[in-house]
Motif scaffolding. Structure first.
Motif: not given
Lengths: 184, 290
Positions: A12-19, B162-165, B236-246, B151-152
């Motif tokens: 999580t920390k790296q996600v925020v730092f990267a963003a 994680k990268l998309a987020y 955060f990061g515990q499961g598959k994300r859902t996106w507001l933008y459909e 992102g979506a």
């Protein structure tokens, strides 16, 4: 006990730092577009390239890569320059390669760390801008002379000058934060 | 400092195409266009790109900053590649060839012998077709694709969550970081720091940026710790994300996807299986210089 630095960690920390890094790179790139390189047309000096390099050194290669890659995409989108994947990847490498020294740094103010960072900043600019410039041979059919003189040299020289001056300053400022707040 | 996205809703045909289909089309176009130097293919791709570009309903005034960059790069490429170095043009144009001015030309009363060949000149035209075609695809993106969709879209195209987020989060951070930058700039100006017209060489110009860059960067790093803690507390990061933008594909999106498949498969087969993608100079071009 001090947490061991993982070279390829992306929590999580790296996600925020990267963003944060990517957004910062985009904002500073636009803000410093006013500094044009004399005699090189559209090439700006872009001191903001120090951001992906520094984020790589301070938070690891993945953070450095995303800062450069996503930051350059956002800067181009905000400036209306379009989307140029090969230059985005090159900017990502500007941050990834200095990030390879991340686990070895104990003090950001130590001259040994600064020298190491400087060497990897030059390597990062060489590989990153080299890859982006060479990709122009594939995309535009430019020959090697064009690639070297019109694409690679202006970008490489301005990137290393920026990196060599600004990355140590950012490292020393970050060392003060690390020491004051006790973060690693 | 004013930072604003270039996108605005125009109710253009491009606004109704799913961003995923658009990315796929653009990359299919890039691969097809870079697989050939045959002018007939490049001309066809250029016309396709022109139609695609027109679907965006953008104006020259809006897109000129992007075009200026592309035209500058293209000018440098043509001038250095074709006129000054006369190199092998990326190994595509065979050495030798027919001179454009075999007996030289008159310049201010003097005969100038210049080694520009018809083949290199035609290659420059092919370069223009290819680079402008690719540029039309990618310049359009900031003006016609909503930044909230990135992102979506990337997640849906297979990018790790994680990268998309991270991309999504970076987009959201931009306005507050731009504001911090403005506040810092005002604070430094109040201390008498000159920012608008920095004098001196490159080194002093870069050095003078430090009092601006360092506080903005350090403030951003300090605030990120709280954001990371808040995200961790929310799992955060515990499961598959859902996106507001459909995102949802429509009938015309499948047409774009089908066309992209034809473009990429057709282009690669023509170039690498049928070997039709080579560089050739048409006879009519030679006739122009006869």
């Amino acid at each position: 006990m001090e947490e061991k630095k993982k070279l390829w960690g992306f929590e999580t920390k790296q996600v925020v730092f990267a963003a944060i890094g990517a957004a910062l790179y985009a904002v500073l790139a636009i803000a410093t577009n006013m500094l044009q390189l004399p005699g090189a047309g559209n090439v700006s000096i872009r001191p903001a390239v120090a951001i992906p390099m520094f984020f790589g050194v301070a938070f690891g290669p993945i953070v450095g890569f995303i800062t450069g890659f996503v930051g350059n995409i956002l800067a181009d989108l905000l400036s209306g320059y379009g989307f140029w994947l090969w230059w985005d990847l090159g900017n990502g490498l500007l941050g990834l390669i200095p990030g390879l020294i991340y686990p070895t740094i104990e003090s950001y103010r130590a001259s040994k760390s600064i020298w190491k960072a400087e060497i990897f900043v030059v390597l990062g600019a060489l590989v990153g801008m080299g890859l982006a410039s060479l990709s122009e041979m594939w995309v535009s059919g430019a020959d090697i002379n064009t690639v070297i003189f019109a694409n690679f040299l202006p970008a490489f020289i301005s990137d290393i000058i920026n990196g060599l001056i600004l990355v140590p300053l950012l490292m020393i400022a970050y060392a003060a934060i690390v020491e004051r707040s006790g973060r690693d | 400092m004013l930072v604003s996205w270039r996108y605005k809703y125009r109710n253009s045909p491009m606004d109704h195409i799913d961003p995923r289909a658009r990315w796929i089309f653009s990359f299919a176009f890039l691969i097809a266009a870079t697989s050939t130097w045959n002018w007939m293919f490049l001309l066809t791709y250029f016309i396709i790109a022109l139609i695609w570009y027109r679907l965006g309903n953008t104006t020259w005034k809006e897109t000129r900053s992007g075009w200026r960059l592309v035209l500058f790069m293209l000018f440098m490429m043509i001038v250095i590649n074709t006129i000054i170095t006369g190199g092998g043009a990326g190994g595509v144009v065979p050495p030798g060839g027919q001179l454009v001015w075999p007996n030289g030309f008159n310049l201010f009363g003097k005969t100038v012998h210049f080694g520009l060949t018809i083949e290199r000149l035609w290659f420059a035209i092919c370069q223009i077709l290819r680079v402008l075609g690719i540029s039309m695809n990618f310049i359009l993106i900031p003006y016609t694709m909503d930044a909230r969709s990135y992102g979506a879209t990337f997640s849906s195209l297979g990018m790790p969550d994680k990268l998309a987020y991270t991309t999504e989060l970076a987009i959201r951070f931009i306005p507050s970081l731009a504001r911090n930058f403005s506040v810092t700039m005002d604070a430094q100006r109040a201390r008498g720091f000159e920012l608008d017209d920095i004098k001196g060489g490159i080194f002093s110009k870069i050095g003078r940026m430090a009092p601006l860059m360092i506080p903005v960067t350090m403030n951003a790093i300090l605030s990120s710790e709280d954001i990371a803690d808040a995200m961790d507390l929310r799992g955060f990061g515990q499961g598959k994300r859902t996106w507001l933008y459909e995102l949802r594909y429509h009938r015309w999106d499948y047409v774009v996807l089908g066309f992209s498949a034809i473009l990429i498969i057709g282009g690669l087969v023509a170039s690498y299986v049928l070997h039709l993608g080579g560089f050739v100079v048409p006879q009519f071009f030679y006739n122009l210089f006869a």
